[in-house]
Design a protein around this motif. Sequence first.
Motif, PDB file in Angstrom:
ATOM      1  N   GLY A  16       0.801  -1.211   0.000  1.00  0.00           N
ATOM      2  CA  GLY A  16       0.000   0.000   0.000  1.00  0.00           C
ATOM      3  C   GLY A  16       0.838   1.267   0.000  1.00  0.00           C
ATOM      4  N   SER A  17       0.140   2.390   0.115  1.00  0.00           N
ATOM      5  CA  SER A  17       0.787   3.704   0.055  1.00  0.00           C
ATOM      6  C   SER A  17       0.296   4.600   1.184  1.00  0.00           C
ATOM      7  N   LEU A  18       1.156   5.519   1.570  1.00  0.00           N
ATOM      8  CA  LEU A  18       0.821   6.575   2.511  1.00  0.00           C
ATOM      9  C   LEU A  18       1.555   7.831   2.089  1.00  0.00           C
ATOM     10  N   ARG A  19       1.008   8.991   2.430  1.00  0.00           N
ATOM     11  CA  ARG A  19       1.711  10.245   2.226  1.00  0.00           C
ATOM     12  C   ARG A  19       1.818  10.970   3.549  1.00  0.00           C
ATOM     13  N   LEU A  20       3.047  11.208   3.953  1.00  0.00           N
ATOM     14  CA  LEU A  20       3.304  11.966   5.167  1.00  0.00           C
ATOM     15  C   LEU A  20       3.479  13.438   4.818  1.00  0.00           C
ATOM     16  N   SER A  21       3.051  14.286   5.738  1.00  0.00           N
ATOM     17  CA  SER A  21       3.221  15.723   5.590  1.00  0.00           C
ATOM     18  C   SER A  21       3.980  16.269   6.787  1.00  0.00           C
ATOM     19  N   GLN A  44      18.236   2.116  15.830  1.00  0.00           N
ATOM     20  CA  GLN A  44      18.631   3.516  15.815  1.00  0.00           C
ATOM     21  C   GLN A  44      17.843   4.276  14.763  1.00  0.00           C
ATOM     22  N   ARG A  45      17.718   5.568  14.973  1.00  0.00           N
ATOM     23  CA  ARG A  45      17.064   6.417  13.975  1.00  0.00           C
ATOM     24  C   ARG A  45      17.919   6.420  12.716  1.00  0.00           C
ATOM     25  N   GLU A  46      17.270   6.286  11.558  1.00  0.00           N
ATOM     26  CA  GLU A  46      18.014   6.247  10.303  1.00  0.00           C
ATOM     27  C   GLU A  46      17.461   7.276   9.333  1.00  0.00           C
ATOM     28  N   TRP A  47      18.343   7.763   8.501  1.00  0.00           N
ATOM     29  CA  TRP A  47      17.992   8.747   7.485  1.00  0.00           C
ATOM     30  C   TRP A  47      17.227   8.062   6.355  1.00  0.00           C
ATOM     31  N   VAL A  48      16.202   8.764   5.847  1.00  0.00           N
ATOM     32  CA  VAL A  48      15.382   8.227   4.763  1.00  0.00           C
ATOM     33  C   VAL A  48      15.579   9.022   3.475  1.00  0.00           C
ATOM     34  N   ALA A  49      15.438  10.340   3.566  1.00  0.00           N
ATOM     35  CA  ALA A  49      15.511  11.162   2.362  1.00  0.00           C
ATOM     36  C   ALA A  49      15.755  12.613   2.748  1.00  0.00           C
ATOM     37  N   SER A  70       9.151  15.617  -1.398  1.00  0.00           N
ATOM     38  CA  SER A  70       8.831  16.827  -2.150  1.00  0.00           C
ATOM     39  C   SER A  70       8.468  17.929  -1.158  1.00  0.00           C
ATOM     40  N   LYS A  71       8.271  19.128  -1.676  1.00  0.00           N
ATOM     41  CA  LYS A  71       7.886  20.226  -0.799  1.00  0.00           C
ATOM     42  C   LYS A  71       7.072  21.243  -1.575  1.00  0.00           C
ATOM     43  N   ASP A  72       6.292  22.012  -0.854  1.00  0.00           N
ATOM     44  CA  ASP A  72       5.506  23.104  -1.406  1.00  0.00           C
ATOM     45  C   ASP A  72       5.893  24.355  -0.627  1.00  0.00           C
ATOM     46  N   THR A  77       5.261  23.300   3.538  1.00  0.00           N
ATOM     47  CA  THR A  77       5.018  21.903   3.881  1.00  0.00           C
ATOM     48  C   THR A  77       5.898  20.991   3.041  1.00  0.00           C
ATOM     49  N   MET A  78       6.423  19.977   3.692  1.00  0.00           N
ATOM     50  CA  MET A  78       7.225  18.960   3.035  1.00  0.00           C
ATOM     51  C   MET A  78       6.436  17.653   3.064  1.00  0.00           C
ATOM     52  N   TYR A  79       6.682  16.809   2.083  1.00  0.00           N
ATOM     53  CA  TYR A  79       5.923  15.568   1.964  1.00  0.00           C
ATOM     54  C   TYR A  79       6.850  14.357   1.781  1.00  0.00           C
ATOM     55  N   LEU A  80       6.319  13.200   2.130  1.00  0.00           N
ATOM     56  CA  LEU A  80       6.991  11.943   1.805  1.00  0.00           C
ATOM     57  C   LEU A  80       5.919  10.995   1.290  1.00  0.00           C
TER      58      LEU A  80
END
Length: 113
Positions: A16-21, A44-49, A70-72, A77-80
Amino acid sequence: QVQLVESGGGLVQAGGSLRLSCAASGTIFRINNFAWYRQAPGKQREWVATINSAGKTYYADSVRGRFTISKDNNKSTMYLQMNSLKPEDTAIYYCKSVTSDYWGQGTQVTVSS
């Protein structure tokens, strides 16, 4: 003071898909470099993008081709966008202003198999 507020997490089935803001305030959004990180239970916390002020993007190997950052600037607002989700993507996802060194509170993403 910089504030970052994530939203959009939830429970989704594998594939599936999700969009984080990540809504930002207290900073000049367009000149910031932003990033998404995640932390799975017991890890541990890891970097994604990362997306820089010019819009150039960078991805961890584990998510490249499935996630899009992405971002607007007009909405500060930034998105993933997360597609083809896998159970191993389950984690708390955090946004970060790399420029200002501030973190959001995190949003839980759970991917069921």
